[in-house]
Design a protein around this motif. Structure first.
Motif, PDB file in Angstrom:
ATOM      1  N   GLY A 122       0.656  -6.528  10.214  1.00  0.00           N
ATOM      2  CA  GLY A 122       1.716  -5.853   9.378  1.00  0.00           C
ATOM      3  C   GLY A 122       2.600  -4.679  10.220  1.00  0.00           C
ATOM      4  N   SER A 123       3.498  -4.212   9.595  1.00  0.00           N
ATOM      5  CA  SER A 123       4.388  -3.062  10.233  1.00  0.00           C
ATOM      6  C   SER A 123       3.561  -1.875  10.021  1.00  0.00           C
ATOM      7  CB  SER A 123       5.528  -3.052   9.398  1.00  0.00           C
ATOM      8  OG  SER A 123       5.414  -2.734   8.055  1.00  0.00           O
ATOM      9  N   TYR A 124       4.058  -0.857  10.604  1.00  0.00           N
ATOM     10  CA  TYR A 124       3.500   0.714  10.581  1.00  0.00           C
ATOM     11  C   TYR A 124       3.389   0.877   8.927  1.00  0.00           C
ATOM     12  CZ  TYR A 124       3.878   0.629  15.650  1.00  0.00           C
ATOM     13  OH  TYR A 124       3.658   0.292  17.026  1.00  0.00           O
ATOM     14  N   GLY A 125       4.615   0.792   8.438  1.00  0.00           N
ATOM     15  CA  GLY A 125       4.507   1.130   6.928  1.00  0.00           C
ATOM     16  C   GLY A 125       3.676   0.558   6.174  1.00  0.00           C
ATOM     17  N   LYS A 126       3.315  -0.793   6.531  1.00  0.00           N
ATOM     18  CA  LYS A 126       2.551  -1.816   5.573  1.00  0.00           C
ATOM     19  C   LYS A 126       1.054  -1.066   5.870  1.00  0.00           C
ATOM     20  CE  LYS A 126       0.748  -6.246   4.717  1.00  0.00           C
ATOM     21  NZ  LYS A 126       1.097  -7.707   4.914  1.00  0.00           N
ATOM     22  N   GLN A 127       0.713  -0.927   7.278  1.00  0.00           N
ATOM     23  CA  GLN A 127      -0.664  -0.349   7.475  1.00  0.00           C
ATOM     24  C   GLN A 127      -0.749   0.851   6.960  1.00  0.00           C
ATOM     25  OE1 GLN A 127      -1.474  -0.592  12.002  1.00  0.00           O
ATOM     26  NE2 GLN A 127       0.205  -2.069  11.943  1.00  0.00           N
ATOM     27  N   LEU A 128       0.208   1.781   7.151  1.00  0.00           N
ATOM     28  CA  LEU A 128      -0.007   3.049   6.478  1.00  0.00           C
ATOM     29  C   LEU A 128      -0.105   3.098   4.939  1.00  0.00           C
ATOM     30  CD1 LEU A 128       2.498   5.330   8.525  1.00  0.00           C
ATOM     31  CD2 LEU A 128       0.094   5.614   8.290  1.00  0.00           C
ATOM     32  N   GLY A 129       0.595   2.400   4.420  1.00  0.00           N
ATOM     33  CA  GLY A 129       0.498   2.031   2.862  1.00  0.00           C
ATOM     34  C   GLY A 129      -0.933   1.598   2.405  1.00  0.00           C
ATOM     35  N   ARG A 130      -1.586   0.694   3.110  1.00  0.00           N
ATOM     36  CA  ARG A 130      -2.737   0.347   2.939  1.00  0.00           C
ATOM     37  C   ARG A 130      -3.830   1.468   3.033  1.00  0.00           C
ATOM     38  NH1 ARG A 130      -3.203  -5.831   4.387  1.00  0.00           N
ATOM     39  NH2 ARG A 130      -1.817  -6.670   2.742  1.00  0.00           N
ATOM     40  N   VAL A 131      -3.588   2.340   4.226  1.00  0.00           N
ATOM     41  CA  VAL A 131      -4.451   3.385   4.101  1.00  0.00           C
ATOM     42  C   VAL A 131      -4.388   4.447   3.180  1.00  0.00           C
ATOM     43  CG1 VAL A 131      -4.911   5.436   5.990  1.00  0.00           C
ATOM     44  CG2 VAL A 131      -4.617   3.106   6.933  1.00  0.00           C
ATOM     45  N   GLY A 132      -2.974   4.736   2.819  1.00  0.00           N
ATOM     46  CA  GLY A 132      -2.834   5.409   1.581  1.00  0.00           C
ATOM     47  C   GLY A 132      -3.435   5.040   0.332  1.00  0.00           C
ATOM     48  N   ASP A 133      -3.389   3.975   0.238  1.00  0.00           N
ATOM     49  CA  ASP A 133      -3.979   3.165  -1.163  1.00  0.00           C
ATOM     50  C   ASP A 133      -5.565   3.395  -1.154  1.00  0.00           C
ATOM     51  OD1 ASP A 133      -1.428   2.366  -2.035  1.00  0.00           O
ATOM     52  OD2 ASP A 133      -1.642   0.266  -1.354  1.00  0.00           O
ATOM     53  N   ALA A 134      -6.110   3.037   0.057  1.00  0.00           N
ATOM     54  CA  ALA A 134      -7.662   3.279   0.127  1.00  0.00           C
ATOM     55  C   ALA A 134      -7.877   4.818   0.101  1.00  0.00           C
ATOM     56  CB  ALA A 134      -8.154   2.645   1.642  1.00  0.00           C
ATOM     57  N   LEU A 135      -7.242   5.784   0.598  1.00  0.00           N
ATOM     58  CA  LEU A 135      -7.438   7.275   0.288  1.00  0.00           C
ATOM     59  C   LEU A 135      -7.216   7.678  -0.820  1.00  0.00           C
ATOM     60  CD1 LEU A 135      -5.915   8.547   3.811  1.00  0.00           C
ATOM     61  CD2 LEU A 135      -8.449   8.271   3.202  1.00  0.00           C
ATOM     62  N   ARG A 136      -6.216   7.177  -1.607  1.00  0.00           N
ATOM     63  CA  ARG A 136      -6.002   7.648  -2.991  1.00  0.00           C
ATOM     64  C   ARG A 136      -7.293   7.240  -3.754  1.00  0.00           C
ATOM     65  NH1 ARG A 136      -1.459   7.840  -6.830  1.00  0.00           N
ATOM     66  NH2 ARG A 136      -0.075   7.061  -4.956  1.00  0.00           N
ATOM     67  N   VAL A 137      -8.024   6.169  -3.505  1.00  0.00           N
ATOM     68  CA  VAL A 137      -9.215   5.663  -4.401  1.00  0.00           C
ATOM     69  C   VAL A 137     -10.178   6.926  -4.164  1.00  0.00           C
ATOM     70  CG1 VAL A 137     -11.099   4.138  -4.611  1.00  0.00           C
ATOM     71  CG2 VAL A 137      -8.622   3.188  -4.155  1.00  0.00           C
ATOM     72  N   LEU A 138     -10.260   7.043  -2.923  1.00  0.00           N
ATOM     73  CA  LEU A 138     -11.355   8.006  -2.466  1.00  0.00           C
ATOM     74  C   LEU A 138     -11.192   9.461  -3.028  1.00  0.00           C
ATOM     75  CD1 LEU A 138     -12.124   6.890   1.261  1.00  0.00           C
ATOM     76  CD2 LEU A 138     -13.407   6.318  -1.140  1.00  0.00           C
ATOM     77  N   VAL A 139      -9.905   9.973  -2.809  1.00  0.00           N
ATOM     78  CA  VAL A 139      -9.655  11.176  -3.365  1.00  0.00           C
ATOM     79  C   VAL A 139      -9.627  11.451  -4.740  1.00  0.00           C
ATOM     80  CG1 VAL A 139      -7.485  12.712  -3.471  1.00  0.00           C
ATOM     81  CG2 VAL A 139      -7.849  11.855  -1.177  1.00  0.00           C
ATOM     82  N   GLU A 140      -9.344  10.435  -5.540  1.00  0.00           N
ATOM     83  CA  GLU A 140      -9.227  10.459  -6.702  1.00  0.00           C
ATOM     84  C   GLU A 140     -10.728  10.503  -7.446  1.00  0.00           C
ATOM     85  OE1 GLU A 140      -7.044   7.260  -8.165  1.00  0.00           O
ATOM     86  OE2 GLU A 140      -5.024   8.396  -8.063  1.00  0.00           O
TER      87      GLU A 140
END
Length: 115
Positions: free
Chosen positions: A54-72
């Protein structure tokens, strides 16, 4: 200082995943514009990841989604004022990204829907 732009010199959206050149005449990439993203210890790996994963955006999006779970799941009582501010800024950034996805007709993954 005033901003001066020549005709046709405005902002240009660029796809940073260049096309492969099957003829090899001009190197390994060709497009109307190539962007040098810096030195890499394994450029072939990066190119393969961009092509197959995936593109850099897709990779960053998945990282962001995973971090949101942990941060919440964090207990805010364990965070300093500065850490709370950083977490709020991060979540606000993800919310802005989700708003853009919705505006473009894409469901954000963070709300449980498929991207």
């Amino acid at each position: 200082m005033a901003v001066f732009k020549l005709p046709l010199s405005g902002d240009v959206p660029v796809n940073v995943a260049p096309f492969l050149n099957p003829f090899g005449i001009v190197g390994s990439n060709f497009s109307f514009m190539n962007i040098d993203l810096g030195q890499s210890s394994a450029p072939q790996v990066e190119q393969q990841v961009l092509k197959d994963v995936g593109s850099y955006g897709k990779q960053l999006g998945r990282v962001g989604d995973a971090l949101r779970v942990l941060v919440e799941k964090l207990d805010e009582n364990d965070l300093s004022k500065k850490e709370k501010k950083a977490v709020r800024a991060f979540l606000a950034m993800l919310d802005e990204i989700d708003d853009i996805k919705r505006a473009q007709g894409r469901a954000p993954a963070s709300n449980g829907e498929a991207p």
